[in-house]
Design an enzyme around this catalytic site. Structure first.
Site, mmCIF file in Angstrom:
data_model
loop_
_atom_site.group_PDB
_atom_site.id
_atom_site.type_symbol
_atom_site.label_atom_id
_atom_site.label_comp_id
_atom_site.label_asym_id
_atom_site.label_seq_id
_atom_site.Cartn_x
_atom_site.Cartn_y
_atom_site.Cartn_z
ATOM 1 C CG MET A 91 -0.277 0.397 2.475
ATOM 2 S SD MET A 91 -1.367 0.488 3.852
ATOM 3 C CE MET A 91 -1.464 -1.213 4.253
ATOM 4 N N PRO A 92 2.103 1.218 -0.271
ATOM 5 C CG PRO A 92 4.340 0.610 -0.230
ATOM 6 C CD PRO A 92 2.969 0.073 -0.514
ATOM 7 C CG MET A 93 1.119 8.195 -1.709
ATOM 8 S SD MET A 93 0.237 7.988 -3.252
ATOM 9 C CE MET A 93 0.323 9.646 -3.851
ATOM 10 C CB VAL A 120 5.160 -3.595 -2.021
ATOM 11 C CG1 VAL A 120 4.078 -2.926 -2.849
ATOM 12 C CG2 VAL A 120 5.553 -2.727 -0.837
ATOM 13 C CB THR A 139 3.451 7.738 2.632
ATOM 14 O OG1 THR A 139 4.017 9.050 2.488
ATOM 15 C CG2 THR A 139 2.583 7.684 3.872
#
Length: 128
Positions: free
Chosen positions: A1-3, A34, A72
Site C-alpha cells: 500500500m505504499p504511496m 509490496v 509513505t
C-alpha cells in the site's frame, strides 16, 4: 500500500519518469513485500530552483540529476528491510539509467492502517 512521490529535475522524458517508477516499484516488491499490483505513484518534475537538494550534505557529492523519492507506508518493516529497499532503489536506477547512487535521496514516512482510504470514503483496512 505504499504511496510514492518522485521528484525529478526538469528535462527528463516520460520514459525516464516511468522507468524511475518501475525501478522503485520493483525494489519495493523485492525488499519490503509490496504486492506487484499495489502501485500508487505521483511523479513531478521541477525546473531549476524548484527542486533544491544540497550538493554536499553529509559529504555526499550530488549532481544536477539528483532526485527525491518519498515513500509513505504502513509501519512495521525492519531496519534491514528498509536498508535493502534503499540499496535496491539506488542499484535499480543506476543499472537501468546510469543514475548516480549519490543522486538518489529516499525518505520513508510510516503510518497506521486507519490512515488509508482507497476510495468510496471508506477505511478499507479497518474493520468496524
Amino acid at each position: 500500500m505504499p504511496m510514492v512521490r518522485i521528484s525529478l529535475p526538469a528535462g527528463k522524458d516520460a520514459g525516464f519518469a516511468k522507468g524511475v517508477s518501475d525501478a522503485v516499484q520493483d525494489a519495493m516488491v523485492a525488499t519490503i513485500d509490496v504486492p506487484a499490483a499495489d502501485r500508487f505513484h505521483v511523479i513531478a518534475d521541477y525546473p531549476a530552483g524548484r527542486l533544491v537538494i544540497d550538493p554536499t550534505y553529509l559529504g555526499i557529492e550530488r549532481g544536477a540529476g539528483a532526485l527525491i523519492i518519498e515513500i509513505t507506508m504502513r509501519g512495521g518493516r525492519t531496519v534491514e528491510k528498509k536498508k535493502a529497499l534503499y540499496r535496491a532503489i539506488a542499484d535499480n536506477l543506476h543499472a537501468r539509467f546510469g543514475v548516480r547512487r549519490q543522486d538518489v535521496m529516499i525518505v520513508l514516512t510510516e503510518n497506521e492502517l486507519i490512515d488509508w482510504s482507497f476510495g468510496n470514503g471508506e477505511a478499507q483496512y479497518v474493520k468496524d
